[in-house]
Design a protein around this motif. Sequence first.
Motif, PDB file in Angstrom:
ATOM      1  N   LEU A  59      35.970 -50.114 -26.937  1.00 45.28           N
ATOM      2  CA  LEU A  59      35.711 -48.675 -26.893  1.00 45.28           C
ATOM      3  C   LEU A  59      35.065 -48.187 -28.188  1.00 45.28           C
ATOM      4  O   LEU A  59      34.166 -47.332 -28.157  1.00 45.28           O
ATOM      5  CB  LEU A  59      37.007 -47.915 -26.623  1.00 45.28           C
ATOM      6  N   ASP A  60      35.500 -48.725 -29.310  1.00 45.16           N
ATOM      7  CA  ASP A  60      34.880 -48.357 -30.587  1.00 45.16           C
ATOM      8  C   ASP A  60      33.418 -48.777 -30.631  1.00 45.16           C
ATOM      9  O   ASP A  60      32.556 -48.045 -31.133  1.00 45.16           O
ATOM     10  CB  ASP A  60      35.637 -48.990 -31.760  1.00 45.16           C
ATOM     11  N   THR A  61      33.118 -49.956 -30.112  1.00 45.78           N
ATOM     12  CA  THR A  61      31.744 -50.442 -30.083  1.00 45.78           C
ATOM     13  C   THR A  61      30.877 -49.569 -29.192  1.00 45.78           C
ATOM     14  O   THR A  61      29.748 -49.212 -29.555  1.00 45.78           O
ATOM     15  CB  THR A  61      31.706 -51.899 -29.594  1.00 45.78           C
ATOM     16  N   ILE A  62      31.396 -49.204 -28.038  1.00 43.76           N
ATOM     17  CA  ILE A  62      30.661 -48.331 -27.119  1.00 43.76           C
ATOM     18  C   ILE A  62      30.397 -46.977 -27.768  1.00 43.76           C
ATOM     19  O   ILE A  62      29.289 -46.435 -27.690  1.00 43.76           O
ATOM     20  CB  ILE A  62      31.419 -48.181 -25.787  1.00 43.76           C
ATOM     21  N   GLU A  63      31.389 -46.455 -28.448  1.00 41.05           N
ATOM     22  CA  GLU A  63      31.225 -45.169 -29.124  1.00 41.05           C
ATOM     23  C   GLU A  63      30.166 -45.260 -30.226  1.00 41.05           C
ATOM     24  O   GLU A  63      29.340 -44.352 -30.385  1.00 41.05           O
ATOM     25  CB  GLU A  63      32.557 -44.723 -29.719  1.00 41.05           C
ATOM     26  N   LEU A  64      30.173 -46.351 -30.957  1.00 37.35           N
ATOM     27  CA  LEU A  64      29.170 -46.555 -32.004  1.00 37.35           C
ATOM     28  C   LEU A  64      27.768 -46.609 -31.416  1.00 37.35           C
ATOM     29  O   LEU A  64      26.838 -45.977 -31.928  1.00 37.35           O
ATOM     30  CB  LEU A  64      29.468 -47.848 -32.772  1.00 37.35           C
ATOM     31  N   ILE A  65      27.613 -47.332 -30.322  1.00 34.26           N
ATOM     32  CA  ILE A  65      26.311 -47.430 -29.665  1.00 34.26           C
ATOM     33  C   ILE A  65      25.860 -46.061 -29.169  1.00 34.26           C
ATOM     34  O   ILE A  65      24.689 -45.692 -29.313  1.00 34.26           O
ATOM     35  CB  ILE A  65      26.361 -48.466 -28.520  1.00 34.26           C
ATOM     36  N   GLN A  66      26.781 -45.294 -28.597  1.00 34.86           N
ATOM     37  CA  GLN A  66      26.439 -43.953 -28.129  1.00 34.86           C
ATOM     38  C   GLN A  66      25.979 -43.066 -29.286  1.00 34.86           C
ATOM     39  O   GLN A  66      25.016 -42.300 -29.145  1.00 34.86           O
ATOM     40  CB  GLN A  66      27.632 -43.304 -27.429  1.00 34.86           C
ATOM     41  N   ASN A  67      26.655 -43.173 -30.418  1.00 35.58           N
ATOM     42  CA  ASN A  67      26.281 -42.375 -31.585  1.00 35.58           C
ATOM     43  C   ASN A  67      24.904 -42.769 -32.112  1.00 35.58           C
ATOM     44  O   ASN A  67      24.095 -41.898 -32.478  1.00 35.58           O
ATOM     45  CB  ASN A  67      27.315 -42.515 -32.699  1.00 35.58           C
ATOM     46  N   THR A  97      49.920 -59.849 -32.842  1.00 35.60           N
ATOM     47  CA  THR A  97      49.966 -58.553 -33.517  1.00 35.60           C
ATOM     48  C   THR A  97      49.259 -58.615 -34.861  1.00 35.60           C
ATOM     49  O   THR A  97      48.486 -57.714 -35.213  1.00 35.60           O
ATOM     50  CB  THR A  97      51.426 -58.110 -33.719  1.00 35.60           C
ATOM     51  N   ALA A  98      49.480 -59.679 -35.607  1.00 36.78           N
ATOM     52  CA  ALA A  98      48.901 -59.808 -36.948  1.00 36.78           C
ATOM     53  C   ALA A  98      47.381 -59.926 -36.904  1.00 36.78           C
ATOM     54  O   ALA A  98      46.682 -59.357 -37.742  1.00 36.78           O
ATOM     55  CB  ALA A  98      49.493 -61.009 -37.665  1.00 36.78           C
ATOM     56  N   TYR A  99      46.864 -60.654 -35.931  1.00 40.86           N
ATOM     57  CA  TYR A  99      45.429 -60.898 -35.858  1.00 40.86           C
ATOM     58  C   TYR A  99      44.723 -60.032 -34.819  1.00 40.86           C
ATOM     59  O   TYR A  99      43.568 -60.287 -34.487  1.00 40.86           O
ATOM     60  CB  TYR A  99      45.154 -62.379 -35.587  1.00 40.86           C
ATOM     61  N   HIS A 100      45.409 -59.036 -34.296  1.00 38.62           N
ATOM     62  CA  HIS A 100      44.841 -58.080 -33.334  1.00 38.62           C
ATOM     63  C   HIS A 100      44.247 -58.809 -32.127  1.00 38.62           C
ATOM     64  O   HIS A 100      43.093 -58.598 -31.768  1.00 38.62           O
ATOM     65  CB  HIS A 100      43.793 -57.194 -33.996  1.00 38.62           C
ATOM     66  N   LEU A 101      45.049 -59.647 -31.505  1.00 36.97           N
ATOM     67  CA  LEU A 101      44.596 -60.427 -30.356  1.00 36.97           C
ATOM     68  C   LEU A 101      45.182 -59.921 -29.036  1.00 36.97           C
ATOM     69  O   LEU A 101      44.940 -60.520 -27.995  1.00 36.97           O
ATOM     70  CB  LEU A 101      44.981 -61.903 -30.544  1.00 36.97           C
ATOM     71  N   ARG A 102      45.930 -58.841 -29.087  1.00 38.26           N
ATOM     72  CA  ARG A 102      46.502 -58.300 -27.859  1.00 38.26           C
ATOM     73  C   ARG A 102      45.410 -57.653 -27.021  1.00 38.26           C
ATOM     74  O   ARG A 102      44.347 -57.287 -27.524  1.00 38.26           O
ATOM     75  CB  ARG A 102      47.580 -57.273 -28.184  1.00 38.26           C
ATOM     76  N   THR A 103      45.677 -57.493 -25.756  1.00 38.05           N
ATOM     77  CA  THR A 103      44.707 -56.895 -24.839  1.00 38.05           C
ATOM     78  C   THR A 103      44.356 -55.470 -25.266  1.00 38.05           C
ATOM     79  O   THR A 103      43.186 -55.080 -25.229  1.00 38.05           O
ATOM     80  CB  THR A 103      45.273 -56.893 -23.402  1.00 38.05           C
ATOM     81  N   SER A 104      45.355 -54.720 -25.690  1.00 43.84           N
ATOM     82  CA  SER A 104      45.099 -53.343 -26.110  1.00 43.84           C
ATOM     83  C   SER A 104      44.183 -53.299 -27.337  1.00 43.84           C
ATOM     84  O   SER A 104      43.362 -52.390 -27.477  1.00 43.84           O
ATOM     85  CB  SER A 104      46.409 -52.619 -26.412  1.00 43.84           C
ATOM     86  N   ASP A 105      44.305 -54.279 -28.218  1.00 39.24           N
ATOM     87  CA  ASP A 105      43.416 -54.343 -29.386  1.00 39.24           C
ATOM     88  C   ASP A 105      41.981 -54.632 -28.963  1.00 39.24           C
ATOM     89  O   ASP A 105      41.034 -54.060 -29.506  1.00 39.24           O
ATOM     90  CB  ASP A 105      43.892 -55.420 -30.366  1.00 39.24           C
ATOM     91  N   LYS A 106      41.820 -55.519 -27.999  1.00 43.27           N
ATOM     92  CA  LYS A 106      40.477 -55.866 -27.521  1.00 43.27           C
ATOM     93  C   LYS A 106      39.820 -54.672 -26.845  1.00 43.27           C
ATOM     94  O   LYS A 106      38.632 -54.406 -27.046  1.00 43.27           O
ATOM     95  CB  LYS A 106      40.551 -57.054 -26.567  1.00 43.27           C
ATOM     96  N   ILE A 107      40.599 -53.948 -26.055  1.00 45.69           N
ATOM     97  CA  ILE A 107      40.071 -52.754 -25.384  1.00 45.69           C
ATOM     98  C   ILE A 107      39.676 -51.707 -26.417  1.00 45.69           C
ATOM     99  O   ILE A 107      38.612 -51.081 -26.321  1.00 45.69           O
ATOM    100  CB  ILE A 107      41.105 -52.193 -24.384  1.00 45.69           C
ATOM    101  N   SER A 108      40.499 -51.536 -27.410  1.00 44.66           N
ATOM    102  CA  SER A 108      40.216 -50.568 -28.469  1.00 44.66           C
ATOM    103  C   SER A 108      38.931 -50.920 -29.213  1.00 44.66           C
ATOM    104  O   SER A 108      38.100 -50.043 -29.486  1.00 44.66           O
ATOM    105  CB  SER A 108      41.382 -50.517 -29.445  1.00 44.66           C
ATOM    106  N   ARG A 109      38.747 -52.197 -29.529  1.00 43.96           N
ATOM    107  CA  ARG A 109      37.509 -52.625 -30.198  1.00 43.96           C
ATOM    108  C   ARG A 109      36.298 -52.386 -29.319  1.00 43.96           C
ATOM    109  O   ARG A 109      35.238 -51.961 -29.795  1.00 43.96           O
ATOM    110  CB  ARG A 109      37.595 -54.107 -30.562  1.00 43.96           C
TER     111      ARG A 109
END
Length: 73
Positions: free
Chosen positions: A59-67, A45-57
Motif C-alpha cells: 500500500l505504501d508503494t502504491i501511494e508513492l506511485i500515485q504521488n 515480527t523482527a524482520y517484518h515478514l508477516r502478511t500485514s507487513d507485506k500488505i502495508s509495504r
Amino acid sequence: MILDIQFKIKNNLNYQRYIRENSYWYKILNRNPLMFKQFEEEVKTAYHLRTSDKISRTLDTIELIQNVVSTLK
C-alpha cells in the motif's frame, strides 16, 4: 537441540541471522523444542515478514506511485 529444528534453522537465512543476533534462543530451543513456533513468530515480527507487513509495504508503494504520477501531471 533436536535435528528437525536444526535443519529448519539451517535452511532459512532469516532464522540463522536472528538466532545469531539473539543467542538466548539457543538455550530456549535446547530446553524446549516446542517453543519453535514462538521463535518463528518473533523472527517474522523482527524482520517484518508477516502478511500485514507485506500488505502495508504494498500500500505504501502504491501511494508513492500515485504521488509521483500526480506530481508529473
